[in-house]
Design a protein around this motif. Structure first.
Motif, PDB file in Angstrom:
ATOM      1  N   ARG A   1      50.281   5.376  14.641  1.00 31.58           N
ATOM      2  CA  ARG A   1      50.243   5.914  16.007  1.00 31.58           C
ATOM      3  C   ARG A   1      50.082   7.428  15.922  1.00 31.58           C
ATOM      4  O   ARG A   1      50.957   8.124  15.394  1.00 31.58           O
ATOM      5  CB  ARG A   1      51.518   5.544  16.760  1.00 31.58           C
ATOM      6  N   ASP A   2      48.953   7.928  16.401  1.00 26.80           N
ATOM      7  CA  ASP A   2      48.656   9.361  16.386  1.00 26.80           C
ATOM      8  C   ASP A   2      48.800   9.944  14.977  1.00 26.80           C
ATOM      9  O   ASP A   2      49.552  10.884  14.750  1.00 26.80           O
ATOM     10  CB  ASP A   2      49.577  10.105  17.361  1.00 26.80           C
TER      11      ASP A   2
ATOM     12  N   SER B   1      47.059   4.994  19.800  1.00 29.77           N
ATOM     13  CA  SER B   1      46.884   6.407  19.462  1.00 29.77           C
ATOM     14  C   SER B   1      45.995   7.112  20.483  1.00 29.77           C
ATOM     15  O   SER B   1      45.096   6.514  21.080  1.00 29.77           O
ATOM     16  CB  SER B   1      46.258   6.551  18.073  1.00 29.77           C
ATOM     17  N   ARG B   2      46.248   8.415  20.648  1.00 28.46           N
ATOM     18  CA  ARG B   2      45.446   9.234  21.565  1.00 28.46           C
ATOM     19  C   ARG B   2      44.677  10.325  20.829  1.00 28.46           C
ATOM     20  O   ARG B   2      44.119  11.222  21.454  1.00 28.46           O
ATOM     21  CB  ARG B   2      46.367   9.866  22.608  1.00 28.46           C
ATOM     22  N   ASP B   3      44.668  10.280  19.503  1.00 24.39           N
ATOM     23  CA  ASP B   3      44.033  11.342  18.718  1.00 24.39           C
ATOM     24  C   ASP B   3      42.879  10.839  17.856  1.00 24.39           C
ATOM     25  O   ASP B   3      42.449  11.528  16.935  1.00 24.39           O
ATOM     26  CB  ASP B   3      45.077  12.022  17.829  1.00 24.39           C
TER      27      ASP B   3
ATOM     28  N   THR C   1      42.861   8.065  15.854  1.00 25.27           N
ATOM     29  CA  THR C   1      43.325   7.536  14.573  1.00 25.27           C
ATOM     30  C   THR C   1      42.397   6.452  14.043  1.00 25.27           C
ATOM     31  O   THR C   1      42.022   6.460  12.862  1.00 25.27           O
ATOM     32  CB  THR C   1      44.755   6.989  14.713  1.00 25.27           C
TER      33      THR C   1
ATOM     34  N   LYS D   1      57.253   9.667  19.575  1.00 29.17           N
ATOM     35  CA  LYS D   1      55.825   9.712  19.902  1.00 29.17           C
ATOM     36  C   LYS D   1      55.544   9.121  21.272  1.00 29.17           C
ATOM     37  O   LYS D   1      54.673   8.247  21.433  1.00 29.17           O
ATOM     38  CB  LYS D   1      55.017   8.969  18.809  1.00 29.17           C
TER      39      LYS D   1
END
Length: 382
Positions: free
Chosen positions: A56-57, A87-89, A91, A377
């Motif tokens: 996650r991220d 995830s928001r990046d 991943t 997170k």
């Protein structure tokens, strides 16, 4: 009780506690419980393994860790399933790009786990998706390597884990990855994290089949698929905040043999650049360790004061008994400092670190009762 009696009794009780800890708590302070070096003939058949990575991220650390899994020198069939846990990046995209750069490595599948179902923590929900995908493979893996996205593995890591599991007829083999220790705050807090964990779960007791003590290291855990089914993992521990300890307990209670030790071939690359991220790391699960019980917290606080704070305070006031307790505490901390290649002069500062951990534990309880416990997170678990 007179002031003189009080002055004598408190440091004496602290010293007696340290005597019991050093001799009766599974020799927790020793650091020689390591994965044995491969000896004897190698297996005639290397079983299939699926590596499950919940993430996650983690786009920042994956370039340092995923290539080490793609470069494993393992003779048997291997595949990797990375589960992108909301995830928001980017991943997942980073993982696919890294796999494309290593065409000779094992195949990589990237899954999207979605939001966890009610009653599940995010990590265990992601692990569930990864294990389910692995078991649907035409060749069901005999072993599952559960490893965190911030863990880097030496090329022979998987080979040694499987060799140890087969040689010892073990159902769960886990190693505490060597955490990063570079900054001043990391030096003060990180070695103590492993020291306190070993004090709560002495490795020798964990590894004894008849002992009730059970735990595991979630960053690097090799689990037999059959043992996971028998122990109902991860469904049976779906809401666990301290998932690694719950994993070890579930496998051992179901009749499985487990092993836990310090890692030489696995390390965490996650940086903790200040006190705040280290504080979050500890406080998110400290109160859960006490079963979210105000009664246990009430007993823990004076217990930690007696064990870690009384010796230096009374010693500075001139008590030789307290000085002996502080010395015992200091000497017990030296092995883990050696393991982390840190200077010995940090050992007498363990009471300072213990005071910080005590504050983190109290803060963890406060956050829990405010409805913000176990936050990590962007998610909070009750």
């Amino acid at each position: 009780m007179s002031a003189l009696t009080w002055t004598s009794a408190v440091p004496l009780a602290s010293l007696a506690t340290w005597a019991w800890l050093l001799l009766g708590q599974g020799f927790f302070w020793r650091t020689d419980v390591r994965l044995p070096r491969p000896g004897g003939p190698e297996p005639a058949h290397w079983p299939a393994v699926c590596v499950v990575v919940p993430a996650r991220d983690e786009a920042e650390v994956l370039p340092l860790t995923l290539p080490t899994l793609l470069a494993q020198d393992y003779p048997g069939r291997t595949r990797i399933v990375l589960v992108d846990d909301g995830s928001r990046d980017g991943t997942g995209a980073v993982a696919r790009e890294l796999a494309a750069r290593a065409p000779e490595g094992p195949p990589l599948t990237v899954l999207e786990s979605g939001e966890p179902a009610p009653g599940w923590t995010g990590k265990l929900w992601a692990v569930r998706q990864g294990i389910g995908h692995a078991r649907r493979d035409p060749v069901e893996p005999e072993f599952l390597l559960l490893t965190d996205a911030d863990i880097a593995h030496e090329p022979d890591s998987l080979r040694r884990l499987v060799h140890a599991a087969l040689g010892g007829q073990l159902d769960l083999v886990s190693q505490m990855a060597r955490l990063r220790v570079r900054t001043g705050w990391e030096r003060l807090i990180v070695p103590a994290f492993v020291y306190f964990f070993a004090q709560l779960y002495p490795f020798r007791r964990v590894n004894r089949p008849g002992a009730r003590t059970a735990a595991a290291a979630g960053g690097c855990a090799l689990l037999r698929t059959a043992a996971a089914v028998r122990a109902q993992v991860p469904d049976g521990i779906r809401d666990a905040v301290i998932d690694d300890v719950s994993l070890g307990r579930a496998v051992k209670r179901s009749g499985g043999r487990i092993w836990l030790g310090l890692g030489d071939r696995v390390r965490s690359v996650r940086p903790y650049t200040g006190l705040e991220p280290l504080w979050r790391m500890v406080s998110r699960s400290a109160y859960a360790q006490l079963r979210n019980s105000p009664l246990l917290l009430t007993g823990t606080v004076p217990g930690l004061v007696l064990i870690y704070l009384v010796p230096p305070v009374w010693a500075c006031a001139g008590s030789p008994v307290a000085g002996a307790g502080w010395l015992a505490m200091t000497l017990s901390y030296v092995p883990i400092l050696h393991y982390y290649r840190q200077p010995v002069w940090l050992a007498p500062l363990l009471p300072v670190t213990a005071a910080l951990y005590l504050a983190m534990t109290v803060d963890s309880a406060v956050q829990h009762h405010r409805g913000r416990g176990a936050a990590w997170k962007g998610r909070t678990y009750s």
